[in-house]
Design a protein around this motif. Structure first.
Motif: not given
Length: 619
Positions: A512-517, A540-542, A554-555
């Protein structure tokens, strides 16, 4: 939305860009010399270390000194030429009279930022006198003085242009309006400070968004938002902001940015890119959908040399579009493929975005380069499949396979330049040279090969390229500097921790975190070019992605791919309009054609996001 040629958002390569004042030639000359000096210094460092086994520790210091001066002078040149990245889509939709006033107001905002920050910049430069560089043993002021000098020069240029272009009452009313806002904020300052980090949203959302919509250059949007927050919403001295700007503009890794920009300009000016296009056309042009494959393949290969989406599109489109039109390809579809193909190729080394990402997020650039090729191949595949499907009804009569002699001839012409992307990738990924060092080798190789095999460059053309590279470098680095200052303010306000808690508490874990990202990055890509968005969001996100066990590389690939989708998404995405301009296409027609291609990129992004091994199996 329908947009014609007069309502396009203007970016650094925009048609509204001015030639520049003839009085600024001394600054342009110094910037060109600094550009040559940085390349020469870094190449000297490579030669003495790898071939003579004699590392010169002062080289990096000298190059860093030149780099900050290049960035600030380049930013001033970009002001003079109107080449700072900005969004003018909304401004161009306004009535003519109101549009003139809003443009004047945008200039007053820029001037206000420079006036307010100049004393702190001067103080910062003076304070650096107490710091002596380790190798050269010179005061830090010699380097830091570039910041107040550049700001003062930008302020002068803004003032001259404003007085020459707009009515005096426009400027007076704008100044009174900005002054009134400042007065209200000063009176409300105790209240804003008392409510803590909540005031951050006023300054960094409302102010930045309004400035962006009003056509203020992106660097100054970030700058005025951060400056206002520090001045009226905190007890933190504005002086601190100068240090953050300096840090954002001075990273050693970032020295590769102007050199790869220079490389892209050389590639375009010498016609080397056309040799690659000719070779791919000879081997693929006869198959169904072949010219689409040639377009995608050319963008893939050229991007491995230039490092810039703009250089990629400007090199490939003029060479391919006439033949594609002759074969019956529709211009809107060609522009759509050009835009999404450039987005696809943005992870091919030596992508400037990969270099900035590695610098900001602390990720190995060699790892990003290695994975970037794989990610681009995935996106290339989905776009090629769609292009083949759309070409299923093409009339192939009269199109024959190129003779073997033509294939051989074009290959011989293209081989010297085809070697270059492999040389860049091999040198960086195998640890032979850093991204910065290999960029200098690539530039000198391109100059030599271009001069001996592809016609070379005249002295005047090379000088113009150096000046243009300086202006683009200044525009990019000023964005990075102010964006880093803004990211620092967000972090210090504690918003990062609140954001992290919210994202970490999402149900569904990393999926879900990846989808929202992906959704967040697409939206950010629509309103911001990739570089400032990366600098703003990465801190913020890393930390959250690492906490959830997501690999950094990957991210990063998901982040870049999603932002590029947003960048090419109409009606806001700046990259879409840039592709229309370069490809000579009408935006209102291209809008209808681009959605299937954006859908293909989104499918590729989802594949990359939810199959992590694609990004990690080579690491």
């Amino acid at each position: 939305m329908v947009a014609d040629d007069d309502t396009l958002p203007q970016v650094s390569e925009n048609p509204e860009a001015r030639k520049g004042s003839r009085y600024l030639w001394p600054v342009e000359f110094v910037a060109a010399i600094l550009m040559v000096g940085i390349v020469a210094l870094l190449f000297l460092g490579v030669v003495t270390r790898y071939f003579l086994n004699l590392p010169l520790i002062w080289v990096e210091e000298a190059a860093s000194l030149c780099f900050l001066w290049l960035a600030m002078l380049g930013a001033a040149i970009a002001i003079d030429r109107n080449e700072h990245l900005r969004l003018t889509l909304i401004v161009h939709l306004l009535p003519a009279r109101l549009q003139a006033f809003v443009e004047a107001l945008a200039l007053v905002v820029v001037a206000t930022f420079l006036i307010a920050l100049f004393p702190s910049a001067f103080e910062y430069a003076v304070a650096e006198w107490a710091i002596t560089t380790p190798a050269l043993q010179i005061p830090g002021t010699i380097r830091a003085a570039a910041i107040p000098f550049g700001m003062g020069l930008m302020l002068l240029l803004v003032a001259v242009y404003a007085l020459q272009t707009y009515k005096l009452w426009h400027l007076v009313v704008s100044a009174v309006f900005i002054g009134a806002i400042g007065g209200v904020l000063w009176l409300a300052s105790p209240t804003l400070i008392s409510i803590g980090s909540s005031s951050l949203f006023l300054f960094l959302l409302a102010f930045v968004s309004l400035a962006l919509a009003g056509g203020v250059p992106i660097a100054f949007c970030f700058g005025i938002g951060t400056l206002s927050y520090l001045a009226f919403g905190t007890h933190v001295p504005v002086f601190v902001m100068i240090g953050r700007i300096d840090e954002g503009m001075s990273g050693v890794v970032l020295m590769a940015v102007p050199i790869f920009v220079l490389l892209g300009c050389i590639l375009d000016a010498t016609g080397m890119g056309k040799a690659i296009v000719a070779f791919l056309s000879a081997i693929l042009g006869h198959v169904r959908g072949g010219m689409s494959y040639v377009l995608l393949g050319s963008l893939f290969v050229v991007s491995g040399i230039s490092g810039s989406k703009v250089s990629d599109m400007a090199t490939v489109a003029p060479a391919l579009f006439p033949e594609m039109k002759r074969r019956g390809n529709k211009p809107p579809q060609m522009v759509a493929l050009l835009a999404t193909g450039a987005a696809m190729a943005d992870t091919v080394p030596p992508s400037i975005i990969l270099i900035v990402m590695g610098s900001v997020a602390g990720i190995s650039i060699a790892a990003l380069f290695t994975t970037g090729i794989v990610i681009a191949l995935v996106l290339l595949m989905v776009l090629a499949i769609l292009a083949r499907f759309l070409a299923r009804t093409d009339d192939m009569s009269g199109i024959s396979k190129a003779p073997r002699s033509v294939v051989k001839q074009t290959l011989v012409v293209a081989i010297p330049i085809l070697i270059l992307p492999f040389m860049i990738r091999f040198a960086v990924t195998d640890g032979i040279a850093t991204a910065t060092e290999v960029s200098t080798v690539a530039v000198l190789y391109a100059l030599i090969v271009g001069a001996t095999l592809y016609g070379g460059l005249s002295g005047r053309k090379l000088y113009d390229i150096l000046v243009e590279t300086s202006a683009l470098t200044g525009a990019i680095l000023l964005i990075l500097g102010t964006a880093l200052a803004m990211a620092w303010a967000i972090t210090q306000a504690g918003v990062a921790h609140q954001f992290a808690r919210m994202m970490s508490d999402l149900p569904g874990g990393w999926i879900s975190f990846m989808a929202l990202s992906i959704v967040m990055f697409i939206v950010l890509g629509c309103v911001l070019e990739g570089l400032p968005a990366i600098v703003l969001v990465s801190p913020l996100v890393f930390p959250i992605s690492r906490q959830l066990g997501i690999n950094d590389v990957h991210y990063a690939m998901v982040m870049i791919t999603a932002m590029n989708i947003g960048l090419m998404t109409p009606p806001v995405g700046i990259g879409f309009y840039l592709a229309c301009r370069i490809g000579d296409g009408r935006p209102d027609e291209a809008i209808k054609a681009i959605w299937p291609f954006l859908g293909a990129l989104l499918v590729g992004c989802l594949i990359i996001a939810f199959l992590p091994w694609i990004s990690t199996f080579l690491l």
